[in-house]
Write a protein that holds these residues in place. Structure first.
Motif, PDB file in Angstrom:
ATOM      1  N   GLY A   1     -18.669  -0.071 -46.021  1.00  0.00           N
ATOM      2  CA  GLY A   1     -17.275   0.059 -45.638  1.00  0.00           C
ATOM      3  C   GLY A   1     -17.001  -0.734 -44.385  1.00  0.00           C
ATOM      4  O   GLY A   1     -17.884  -1.418 -43.847  1.00  0.00           O
ATOM      5  N   ILE A   2     -15.755  -0.649 -43.921  1.00  0.00           N
ATOM      6  CA  ILE A   2     -15.353  -1.357 -42.706  1.00  0.00           C
ATOM      7  C   ILE A   2     -14.723  -0.371 -41.733  1.00  0.00           C
ATOM      8  O   ILE A   2     -14.262   0.705 -42.133  1.00  0.00           O
ATOM      9  CB  ILE A   2     -14.367  -2.506 -43.009  1.00  0.00           C
ATOM     10  N   LEU A   3     -14.700  -0.745 -40.471  1.00  0.00           N
ATOM     11  CA  LEU A   3     -14.057   0.076 -39.448  1.00  0.00           C
ATOM     12  C   LEU A   3     -12.612  -0.373 -39.308  1.00  0.00           C
ATOM     13  O   LEU A   3     -12.332  -1.564 -39.198  1.00  0.00           O
ATOM     14  CB  LEU A   3     -14.788  -0.077 -38.116  1.00  0.00           C
ATOM     15  N   THR A   4     -11.695   0.572 -39.329  1.00  0.00           N
ATOM     16  CA  THR A   4     -10.274   0.244 -39.224  1.00  0.00           C
ATOM     17  C   THR A   4      -9.800   0.423 -37.783  1.00  0.00           C
ATOM     18  O   THR A   4     -10.518   0.971 -36.931  1.00  0.00           O
ATOM     19  CB  THR A   4      -9.427   1.137 -40.142  1.00  0.00           C
ATOM     20  N   SER A   5      -8.583  -0.010 -37.522  1.00  0.00           N
ATOM     21  CA  SER A   5      -8.017   0.096 -36.177  1.00  0.00           C
ATOM     22  C   SER A   5      -7.841   1.539 -35.732  1.00  0.00           C
ATOM     23  O   SER A   5      -7.732   1.825 -34.544  1.00  0.00           O
ATOM     24  CB  SER A   5      -6.661  -0.625 -36.124  1.00  0.00           C
ATOM     25  N   THR A   6      -7.820   2.467 -36.677  1.00  0.00           N
ATOM     26  CA  THR A   6      -7.670   3.886 -36.344  1.00  0.00           C
ATOM     27  C   THR A   6      -8.981   4.495 -35.861  1.00  0.00           C
ATOM     28  O   THR A   6      -8.988   5.603 -35.329  1.00  0.00           O
ATOM     29  CB  THR A   6      -7.201   4.685 -37.571  1.00  0.00           C
ATOM     30  N   GLY A   7     -10.088   3.801 -36.095  1.00  0.00           N
ATOM     31  CA  GLY A   7     -11.403   4.363 -35.830  1.00  0.00           C
ATOM     32  C   GLY A   7     -12.046   4.942 -37.069  1.00  0.00           C
ATOM     33  O   GLY A   7     -13.241   5.239 -37.087  1.00  0.00           O
TER      34      GLY A   7
ATOM     35  N   ILE B   1      -1.060  14.597 -40.303  1.00  0.00           N
ATOM     36  CA  ILE B   1      -2.017  13.892 -41.164  1.00  0.00           C
ATOM     37  C   ILE B   1      -2.254  12.480 -40.629  1.00  0.00           C
ATOM     38  O   ILE B   1      -3.399  12.011 -40.542  1.00  0.00           O
ATOM     39  CB  ILE B   1      -1.500  13.845 -42.615  1.00  0.00           C
ATOM     40  N   TYR B   2      -1.192  11.807 -40.248  1.00  0.00           N
ATOM     41  CA  TYR B   2      -1.287  10.428 -39.742  1.00  0.00           C
ATOM     42  C   TYR B   2      -2.226  10.364 -38.533  1.00  0.00           C
ATOM     43  O   TYR B   2      -3.095   9.481 -38.453  1.00  0.00           O
ATOM     44  CB  TYR B   2       0.102   9.926 -39.375  1.00  0.00           C
ATOM     45  N   ASN B   3      -2.080  11.299 -37.618  1.00  0.00           N
ATOM     46  CA  ASN B   3      -2.882  11.280 -36.396  1.00  0.00           C
ATOM     47  C   ASN B   3      -4.279  11.862 -36.591  1.00  0.00           C
ATOM     48  O   ASN B   3      -5.140  11.714 -35.705  1.00  0.00           O
ATOM     49  CB  ASN B   3      -2.153  12.032 -35.283  1.00  0.00           C
ATOM     50  N   ALA B   4      -4.519  12.497 -37.721  1.00  0.00           N
ATOM     51  CA  ALA B   4      -5.860  13.025 -38.012  1.00  0.00           C
ATOM     52  C   ALA B   4      -6.810  11.917 -38.459  1.00  0.00           C
ATOM     53  O   ALA B   4      -8.033  12.110 -38.463  1.00  0.00           O
ATOM     54  CB  ALA B   4      -5.774  14.093 -39.096  1.00  0.00           C
ATOM     55  N   ILE B   5      -6.253  10.770 -38.830  1.00  0.00           N
ATOM     56  CA  ILE B   5      -7.074   9.663 -39.306  1.00  0.00           C
ATOM     57  C   ILE B   5      -7.583   8.884 -38.099  1.00  0.00           C
ATOM     58  O   ILE B   5      -6.923   7.976 -37.585  1.00  0.00           O
ATOM     59  CB  ILE B   5      -6.272   8.760 -40.271  1.00  0.00           C
ATOM     60  N   ARG B   6      -8.764   9.278 -37.629  1.00  0.00           N
ATOM     61  CA  ARG B   6      -9.368   8.667 -36.459  1.00  0.00           C
ATOM     62  C   ARG B   6     -10.882   8.627 -36.654  1.00  0.00           C
ATOM     63  O   ARG B   6     -11.367   8.840 -37.765  1.00  0.00           O
ATOM     64  CB  ARG B   6      -8.980   9.434 -35.193  1.00  0.00           C
ATOM     65  N   PHE B   7     -11.621   8.360 -35.581  1.00  0.00           N
ATOM     66  CA  PHE B   7     -13.067   8.190 -35.717  1.00  0.00           C
ATOM     67  C   PHE B   7     -13.699   9.414 -36.374  1.00  0.00           C
ATOM     68  O   PHE B   7     -13.443  10.556 -35.976  1.00  0.00           O
ATOM     69  CB  PHE B   7     -13.708   7.969 -34.338  1.00  0.00           C
ATOM     70  N   GLY B   8     -14.520   9.167 -37.376  1.00  0.00           N
ATOM     71  CA  GLY B   8     -15.144  10.227 -38.154  1.00  0.00           C
ATOM     72  C   GLY B   8     -14.490  10.417 -39.506  1.00  0.00           C
ATOM     73  O   GLY B   8     -15.129  10.884 -40.447  1.00  0.00           O
ATOM     74  N   ALA B   9     -13.216  10.053 -39.599  1.00  0.00           N
ATOM     75  CA  ALA B   9     -12.500  10.181 -40.867  1.00  0.00           C
ATOM     76  C   ALA B   9     -12.903   9.058 -41.827  1.00  0.00           C
ATOM     77  O   ALA B   9     -13.412   8.008 -41.412  1.00  0.00           O
ATOM     78  CB  ALA B   9     -10.994  10.157 -40.634  1.00  0.00           C
TER      79      ALA B   9
END
Length: 530
Positions: free
Chosen positions: A35-41, A283-291
């Motif tokens: 996979g890849i790392l996104t700007s959200t983490g 939900i939008y803000n829950a998408i961060r590092f670890g997600a």
């Protein structure tokens, strides 16, 4: 090789990466180019041609116990123990040859009295991160004494040969309750891991502990009032339960014991299609590092997720730990429900956006489980299809629907819960003509129901379905409350309503042991009037 030896062969793999911290799993995912790392983490992974569940490839092993308890049919397809054991040995040998495999040890069930210790062994690092986010993570003390009672083995790159292995295709999801193993192969869709354990709990809790398991989300208000939201994928369970004014218990899977409600999971698996911070900030803000983002398109340069892009599938998903939501209750346990909401995405556009149900109507609509399969949630579904899914979750129910319905009815009676049917689907016409119900209206209706504002409001009976439609609701235009008034062509509405009423009656014929009062709680328009 027996089952215990096959599982031990995996857990004793020389490079079995067990219970890695999230940061280490993310490093493995990136170094293995999974996979890849996104700007959200968050990590983004794709799942190839399997972008949804594959129900035709799901089986339960028929044995001495299950043959008399399981509701066998198209949903719960039987498979022999011999086929299962042969495949388990093949998959075990296959995974043993991998450079490394990954293991997660945790739990299903937030209430320690009823929880199931589980183990998830995966070929992919990102599937193990997914399991880490979706199931209940143990404390260091719990991990030290953890003894799994059910094991999931996932090998996406192992393809079955149907002629040799006895499957329907290269993909397979097989549950053996006797051997306490779920075997998954041939599909990279991570949702199979989540839903297989849900199916396990839907068998174990009612039969072993007299606890009702449910396909629903749940939250709790400031006064301790508990609400349940039943519905299939895409009907709004995750969205509506993530309410900034209420604390989230969980978004998808719960159980109702003699003590109250508890979450089966430790995370959320939210649909991402058209996700925006404005409409769904939690939900939008829950998408961060670890997600984990699944099949979400990402800009190659900025690494920004594009939640409006459906190039891979409309069933784009985000998996994240429940702790990523700010407003939660911990542990994920609460009292008995005050309000129950049945969610349906009516592709016909004829059901009221909200209606009050009698106890008998609640039982009828719970058994019916009417909704529309939304695009992408299953392979081959490209536009909404009207469907009936008993208990709003028949793909995950090993037991006959009547078993779950009986338990729910008893609990509604015992705790005097109010029940509402909410249509989050189409209004002003069917799919292709009308529009989806505005989320702001649905939120206002649900809020009014939860706050008791609809308990004594004036209602009118729907002429086709016999449902009690509130005549007023704060924040919602009165004309919206009556579906017929939203249609320009009233005769077209009548035809569609009759068509759907007949579908209800046809579907309910399979429930031939229900009481007469439940049978009469369906649509007023009768089959013989065709």
């Amino acid at each position: 090789m027996n089952v215990q030896a096959s599982v031990s062969q995996l857990t004793q793999h020389k490079n079995n990466q067990a219970n890695l911290p999230i940061a280490s799993l993310v490093e493995r995912i990136l170094s293995r180019e999974e996979g890849i790392l996104t700007s959200t983490g968050a990590v983004r992974a794709t799942t190839g041609k399997y972008t949804g569940r594959s129900p035709k490839d799901k089986f339960i092993v028929e044995d001495e116990e299950t043959k008399n308890l399981v509701d066998w049919g198209n949903v719960n397809q039987p498979i022999s123990e011999e086929v299962f054991l042969n495949l388990l040995n093949k998959v075990s040998d296959y995974l043993s040859e991998q450079n490394e495999i990954f293991t997660f040890n945790g739990f299903a069930g937030a209430d320690s009295k009823y929880r199931l210790p589980i183990q998830v062994v995966t070929q992919f690092a990102w599937h193990n991160l997914f399991a880490n986010q979706l199931f209940i993570r143990p404390t260091e003390e719990e991990l030290a004494s953890h003894s799994p009672e059910f094991t999931v083995v996932s090998a996406p790159h192992f393809k079955a040969d149907p002629e040799v292995d006895g499957t329907n295709s290269e993909a397979f999801v097989i549950v053996s309750f006797k051997h306490r193993v779920v075997l998954i192969g041939g599909t990279e869709y991570a949702g199979e891991i989540k839903k297989s354990i849900f199916s396990v709990m839907n068998y174990m809790l009612p039969t072993k502990q007299d606890v009702l398991s449910m396909h629903c989300s749940a939250n709790v208000g400031s006064e301790g009032d508990v609400a349940l939201f039943f519905g299939l994928s895409g009907t709004g369970k995750t969205t509506l339960s993530a309410d900034p004014n209420r604390r989230l218990i969980g978004d998808d899977e719960h159980a109702w014991s003699q003590n109250g409600i508890f979450n089966i999971e430790g995370g959320c698996y939210a649909k991402c299609i058209n996700l925006s911070e404005e409409k769904e900030p939690q939900i939008y803000n829950a998408i961060r590092f670890g997600a984990v983002l699944e099949n979400v398109m990402v800009n190659e340069e900025s690494r920004l997720p594009d939640y409006d892009d459906t190039s891979l599938t409309e069933n784009t998903r985000a998996a994240y730990a429940i702790e990523h939501i700010d407003n939660i209750i911990q542990p994920s346990i609460a009292g008995h429900p005050n309000t129950i909401v049945f969610l349906t995405a009516d592709a016909f556009g004829v059901l009221p956006p909200i209606s009050k149900l009698t106890k008998e109507q609640a039982m009828y609509h719970f058994l019916s489980g009417y909704t529309s399969k939304l695009a992408g949630t299953e392979r081959g579904v490209t536009e909404p299809e009207a469907t009936f899914s008993a208990c709003f979750g028949s793909p995950f129910l090993p037991l006959p629907a009547a078993e779950y319905a009986k338990m729910l009815g008893e609990k509604i009676d015992e705790h005097d819960a109010q029940v509402f049917l909410v249509n989050t689907g189409w209004t002003g016409g069917p799919y292709g003509v009308g529009n989806r119900m505005k989320l702001s209206y649905t939120r206002a209706m649900v809020q009014a129901a939860l706050e008791g504002e609809l308990n004594n409001v004036e209602t009118a009976q729907d002429e086709f379905f016999g449902l009690a439609i509130p005549q007023h609701c704060p924040g919602v235009p009165s004309d919206v409350l009556n579906p017929k008034k939203t249609w320009n062509d009233k005769e077209a509405y009548n035809h569609k309503a009759i068509e759907l009423a007949n579908k209800f009656h046809d579907n309910f014929k399979k429930f031939d042991h229900v009481t007469e009062d439940i049978l009469q709680a369906g649509p007023i328009y009768k089959e013989q009037n065709r």
